[in-house]
Design a protein around this motif. Structure first.
Motif, PDB file in Angstrom:
ATOM      1  N   PHE A   1     128.768 -19.202  21.115  1.00 48.48           N
ATOM      2  CA  PHE A   1     127.363 -19.493  20.345  1.00 48.48           C
ATOM      3  C   PHE A   1     127.742 -20.647  19.829  1.00 48.48           C
ATOM      4  O   PHE A   1     128.938 -20.996  18.660  1.00 48.48           O
ATOM      5  N   PRO A   2     126.385 -21.193  19.345  1.00 45.95           N
ATOM      6  CA  PRO A   2     125.455 -21.278  20.087  1.00 45.95           C
ATOM      7  C   PRO A   2     126.131 -22.039  21.487  1.00 45.95           C
ATOM      8  O   PRO A   2     127.187 -22.889  21.334  1.00 45.95           O
ATOM      9  N   ILE A   3     125.101 -21.863  22.339  1.00 42.16           N
ATOM     10  CA  ILE A   3     125.267 -22.832  23.370  1.00 42.16           C
ATOM     11  C   ILE A   3     124.905 -24.090  23.568  1.00 42.16           C
ATOM     12  O   ILE A   3     123.839 -23.579  23.340  1.00 42.16           O
ATOM     13  N   TRP A   4     125.876 -25.624  24.062  1.00 40.66           N
ATOM     14  CA  TRP A   4     125.894 -26.738  23.251  1.00 40.66           C
ATOM     15  C   TRP A   4     124.093 -27.211  24.377  1.00 40.66           C
ATOM     16  O   TRP A   4     123.678 -27.978  24.355  1.00 40.66           O
ATOM     17  N   ASN A   5     124.312 -26.445  25.612  1.00 42.20           N
ATOM     18  CA  ASN A   5     123.428 -27.275  26.595  1.00 42.20           C
ATOM     19  C   ASN A   5     122.421 -26.473  26.397  1.00 42.20           C
ATOM     20  O   ASN A   5     121.644 -26.690  27.815  1.00 42.20           O
TER      21      ASN A   5
ATOM     22  N   TYR B   1     121.671 -15.924  18.512  1.00 44.17           N
ATOM     23  CA  TYR B   1     123.225 -15.945  17.094  1.00 44.17           C
ATOM     24  C   TYR B   1     122.573 -16.627  15.708  1.00 44.17           C
ATOM     25  O   TYR B   1     123.892 -16.079  15.186  1.00 44.17           O
ATOM     26  N   GLU B   2     121.315 -16.854  16.178  1.00 46.25           N
ATOM     27  CA  GLU B   2     121.491 -17.183  14.449  1.00 46.25           C
ATOM     28  C   GLU B   2     121.076 -15.772  13.593  1.00 46.25           C
ATOM     29  O   GLU B   2     121.223 -15.589  12.507  1.00 46.25           O
ATOM     30  N   ALA B   3     120.504 -15.043  14.441  1.00 45.31           N
ATOM     31  CA  ALA B   3     120.336 -13.531  13.965  1.00 45.31           C
ATOM     32  C   ALA B   3     121.285 -12.723  13.545  1.00 45.31           C
ATOM     33  O   ALA B   3     121.873 -11.991  12.150  1.00 45.31           O
ATOM     34  N   ALA B   4     122.573 -13.420  14.021  1.00 44.78           N
ATOM     35  CA  ALA B   4     123.271 -12.586  14.741  1.00 44.78           C
ATOM     36  C   ALA B   4     124.076 -13.163  13.069  1.00 44.78           C
ATOM     37  O   ALA B   4     125.500 -12.423  13.268  1.00 44.78           O
TER      38      ALA B   4
ATOM     39  N   ASP C   1     124.516 -19.245   8.588  1.00 46.68           N
ATOM     40  CA  ASP C   1     124.897 -20.086  10.009  1.00 46.68           C
ATOM     41  C   ASP C   1     123.425 -20.444  10.545  1.00 46.68           C
ATOM     42  O   ASP C   1     122.160 -19.808  10.623  1.00 46.68           O
ATOM     43  N   VAL C   2     123.460 -22.062  10.772  1.00 49.20           N
ATOM     44  CA  VAL C   2     122.014 -22.208  10.979  1.00 49.20           C
ATOM     45  C   VAL C   2     121.834 -23.698  12.400  1.00 49.20           C
ATOM     46  O   VAL C   2     123.042 -24.161  13.091  1.00 49.20           O
ATOM     47  N   ASN C   3     121.042 -22.993  13.768  1.00 48.80           N
ATOM     48  CA  ASN C   3     121.598 -24.181  14.719  1.00 48.80           C
ATOM     49  C   ASN C   3     120.372 -25.331  14.782  1.00 48.80           C
ATOM     50  O   ASN C   3     120.321 -25.966  14.231  1.00 48.80           O
ATOM     51  N   MET C   4     121.819 -26.493  14.700  1.00 47.55           N
ATOM     52  CA  MET C   4     121.182 -28.040  14.296  1.00 47.55           C
ATOM     53  C   MET C   4     121.144 -28.837  16.063  1.00 47.55           C
ATOM     54  O   MET C   4     122.517 -28.614  16.504  1.00 47.55           O
ATOM     55  N   ILE C   5     120.581 -29.265  15.884  1.00 49.45           N
ATOM     56  CA  ILE C   5     120.933 -30.749  17.334  1.00 49.45           C
ATOM     57  C   ILE C   5     121.859 -31.578  16.014  1.00 49.45           C
ATOM     58  O   ILE C   5     122.031 -32.026  14.990  1.00 49.45           O
ATOM     59  N   ASP C   6     122.609 -31.643  17.475  1.00 45.92           N
ATOM     60  CA  ASP C   6     124.367 -32.483  16.778  1.00 45.92           C
ATOM     61  C   ASP C   6     123.838 -33.767  16.750  1.00 45.92           C
ATOM     62  O   ASP C   6     123.893 -34.871  17.792  1.00 45.92           O
ATOM     63  N   PRO C   7     123.687 -34.754  15.391  1.00 41.47           N
ATOM     64  CA  PRO C   7     123.497 -36.101  15.127  1.00 41.47           C
ATOM     65  C   PRO C   7     124.423 -37.327  16.035  1.00 41.47           C
ATOM     66  O   PRO C   7     124.425 -38.311  16.601  1.00 41.47           O
ATOM     67  N   PHE C   8     125.899 -36.801  15.770  1.00 41.87           N
ATOM     68  CA  PHE C   8     126.533 -37.111  16.183  1.00 41.87           C
ATOM     69  C   PHE C   8     126.538 -37.627  17.652  1.00 41.87           C
ATOM     70  O   PHE C   8     127.085 -38.847  18.166  1.00 41.87           O
TER      71      PHE C   8
ATOM     72  N   VAL D   1     117.709 -13.968  30.646  1.00 45.19           N
ATOM     73  CA  VAL D   1     118.698 -13.817  29.798  1.00 45.19           C
ATOM     74  C   VAL D   1     117.659 -13.924  28.799  1.00 45.19           C
ATOM     75  O   VAL D   1     117.851 -13.426  27.291  1.00 45.19           O
ATOM     76  N   CYS D   2     116.475 -15.013  28.614  1.00 40.41           N
ATOM     77  CA  CYS D   2     115.995 -14.370  27.327  1.00 40.41           C
ATOM     78  C   CYS D   2     115.090 -13.066  26.805  1.00 40.41           C
ATOM     79  O   CYS D   2     115.132 -13.364  26.184  1.00 40.41           O
ATOM     80  N   ALA D   3     114.602 -12.641  28.217  1.00 38.87           N
ATOM     81  CA  ALA D   3     114.644 -10.962  27.783  1.00 38.87           C
ATOM     82  C   ALA D   3     115.162 -10.339  26.814  1.00 38.87           C
ATOM     83  O   ALA D   3     115.504  -9.606  25.732  1.00 38.87           O
ATOM     84  N   ALA D   4     117.008 -10.538  27.516  1.00 42.05           N
ATOM     85  CA  ALA D   4     117.821  -9.932  26.953  1.00 42.05           C
ATOM     86  C   ALA D   4     118.390 -10.367  25.283  1.00 42.05           C
ATOM     87  O   ALA D   4     118.424  -9.908  24.552  1.00 42.05           O
ATOM     88  N   ALA D   5     117.814 -11.550  24.946  1.00 42.17           N
ATOM     89  CA  ALA D   5     118.317 -12.209  23.823  1.00 42.17           C
ATOM     90  C   ALA D   5     117.098 -11.841  22.272  1.00 42.17           C
ATOM     91  O   ALA D   5     117.592 -11.877  21.583  1.00 42.17           O
ATOM     92  N   ASN D   6     115.906 -11.780  23.174  1.00 40.38           N
ATOM     93  CA  ASN D   6     114.914 -11.330  22.589  1.00 40.38           C
ATOM     94  C   ASN D   6     114.632 -10.139  22.607  1.00 40.38           C
ATOM     95  O   ASN D   6     114.618  -9.854  21.160  1.00 40.38           O
ATOM     96  N   GLN D   7     115.111  -9.200  22.716  1.00 37.69           N
ATOM     97  CA  GLN D   7     115.587  -7.686  21.848  1.00 37.69           C
ATOM     98  C   GLN D   7     116.882  -7.747  20.934  1.00 37.69           C
ATOM     99  O   GLN D   7     116.820  -7.200  20.469  1.00 37.69           O
ATOM    100  N   GLU D   8     117.713  -8.458  21.990  1.00 40.51           N
ATOM    101  CA  GLU D   8     119.039  -8.201  20.697  1.00 40.51           C
ATOM    102  C   GLU D   8     118.180  -9.137  19.405  1.00 40.51           C
ATOM    103  O   GLU D   8     118.316  -8.558  17.805  1.00 40.51           O
ATOM    104  N   ILE D   9     117.427 -10.197  19.139  1.00 42.46           N
ATOM    105  CA  ILE D   9     117.282 -10.048  17.830  1.00 42.46           C
ATOM    106  C   ILE D   9     116.048  -9.273  17.205  1.00 42.46           C
ATOM    107  O   ILE D   9     116.209  -9.318  15.697  1.00 42.46           O
TER     108      ILE D   9
END
Length: 493
Positions: free
Chosen positions: A208-212, A223-226, A232-239, A295-303
């Motif tokens: 994590f984070p999952i790049w695609n 992942y940010e919550a964890a 840690d902050v997720n970001m768009i990879d500018p490079f 997957v979205c439902a499970a991740a929301n519960q994790e948050i």
């Protein structure tokens, strides 16, 4: 439970992708392994179908080509740093990891002590390792790391570190926790390998984070919550966007350090093999999601679980208010509230009705079972028994534990152990149930339903004892609690 992740596909595609990356570099690949290898429960929670030991199973497919080097920061040994999820110090976790890897037939010849400065406890740990046949190497602090690249990539920088002698094409660099220095060990080895005429490369395996996946996909937000405590902050990879015109996701630390890493690669190898932080990664998890809704439902519960955990840690005095605040913002951005956790309202309502702590559990079919505090049982103990009765179709009025079993345990607690609380904790009630099962067929029927509690959700209206928390975790129950204690006592155990 619904499945949203194809674990078999993951094992196959991930191992092949790593083989391909080894081939790109020729002689050897140093693979920095982030996260947990044996027990990645975060991944299994947000990607239903992902097995907690999937990364280990993937390594098993490469074991003939792989060796494992474990890295530990000598300062962490000196400070007795503890791995929060296991409650053991980092040095003990190194020993645990060595035993576990070896029990699976994996080759673990070496440990690297980073930031080594002859710390007494670290020296004792080194002696223990060498006495048991483990090679130990020292890496040292480098002034102005990682900004002074010319010093770092020189004989006075990486050149001062011990050269870790390795024998296989894939060298997995792992550690008991963050901040151990895994990346620095990989780059130091590249420096030494280049001097030895070995064509070696580097790659990074972070789940994590999952790049695609999109930046604000619930899995990446989870992942940010964890990692809220790490900022840690997720970001768009500018490079990556500039190099390929493709949007991918990475996190701030890798993006911030990439220009420095790129310069290091150029100094060590002559040219950099990568155009972006995303290029360095080998994670294929995003390609193995088969049901995005699940997957979205499970991740929301994790948050939401992470939010409750941060609040409770703050109450315990072991967490920062900033952590809970940050996760609260993530919940708002994701349009989530605590009401989205189905077990919260029933537990609170039961506590309101009884005027005492209560708990609720959501079973795999969506049924919610509650438990209340009684003279005999704590709320979670009652919840467990009620859930087992429901699963075994045992009428609620039927006692599945004989009073003759409960009374001696209570007497032992109060008279011999000096406990002021005669109520049975979850581990004690399960021991009592197993004893009753010897002669009581109904209790035996309830015991057989214990495995069906795995991956269920539960909520308690007060912070539980460490005993109850550990027991529920061992059963695979995903627990949250209100950030409040049952009493106002300052000393708790």
């Amino acid at each position: 439970m619904k499945t949203g992740f194809d674990n078999n596909k993951y094992l196959e595609t991930q191992s092949q992708h790593i083989r391909d990356r080894i081939s790109e570099f020729g002689d050897k690949l140093y693979l920095e392994f982030g996260g947990k290898l044996f027990d990645d429960y975060h991944a299994s929670r947000v990607l239903p179908g992902f097995k907690p030991d999937s990364k280990l199973q993937m390594l098993m497919q490469l074991k003939d080509d792989a060796e494992i080097v474990i890295v530990i920061n000598a300062d962490d040994i000196e400070k007795n740093k503890v791995r929060g999820d296991l409650g053991i110090t980092y040095d003990l976790d190194v020993l645990r990891l060595i035993d576990l890897f070896r029990s699976r037939g994996l080759f673990v010849p070496s440990v690297v002590l980073t930031r080594f400065a002859d710390q007494p406890t670290a020296v004792n740990f080194e002696n223990h390792l060498t006495e048991n046949g483990i090679n130990v190497y020292h890496h040292y602090s480098i002034p102005n790391y990682p900004t002074d690249v010319d010093l770092i990539v020189s004989d006075n920088g990486y050149g001062k570190n011990d050269y870790v002698e390795t024998t296989r094409r894939l060298v997995v660099i792992t550690a008991p926790g963050p901040g151990s220095g895994k990346m620095a060990v990989c780059l130091s080895q590249l420096y030494h390998e280049h001097k030895h005429g070995v064509q070696a490369g580097y790659a990074k395996f972070e789940t994590f984070p999952i790049w695609n996946l999109p930046l604000k996909h619930p899995v990446n937000v989870a992942y940010e919550a964890a990692t809220a405590d790490l900022n840690d902050v997720n970001m768009i990879d500018p490079f990556h966007l500039e190099a390929y015109g493709t949007t991918t996701v990475n996190y701030n630390r890798d993006i911030e350090i990439f220009p420095v890493l790129n310069t290091m690669f150029e100094l060590i190898l002559g040219e950099s093999p990568y155009k972006s932080p995303t290029d360095m990664g080998v994670n294929m998890a995003g390609n193995c999601i088969i049901d995005n809704d699940v997957v979205c439902a499970a991740a929301n519960q994790e948050i939401i679980r992470r939010y409750y955990s941060a609040l409770s840690n703050q109450t315990k005095g072991i967490g920062s208010p900033d952590e809970a605040y940050k996760i609260g913002l993530l919940m708002k951005q994701s349009k989530l509230t605590i009401e989205d956790r189905a077990v919260v309202a029933p537990a609170l309502e039961k506590a309101k009705q009884t005027g005492a702590p209560a708990a609720a559990i959501e079973l795999s079919d969506g049924t919610i079972i509650t438990g209340k505090t009684t003279n005999l049982l704590g709320a979670c103990s009652a919840m467990l028994l009620n859930a087992l009765k429901h699963l075994a179709r045992i009428p609620n009025e039927v006692d599945i534990i004989d009073a003759s079993v409960i009374e001696p345990i209570q007497k032992l607690k109060v008279e011999s152990f000096g406990s002021a609380n005669p109520r049975l904790h979850t581990d004690e009630i399960l021991i009592a149930l197993s004893m009753s099962a010897v002669t009581n067929p109904t209790a035996k029927l309830a015991m057989k339903k214990l495995p069906e509690l795995r991956d269920t959700e539960a909520h308690a209206t007060v912070i539980l004892s460490e005993t109850d928390t550990r027991t529920l975790k061992k059963l695979g129950i995903r627990l949250t609690t209100e950030p409040a204690y049952e009493t106002e006592r300052l000393y708790r155990k």
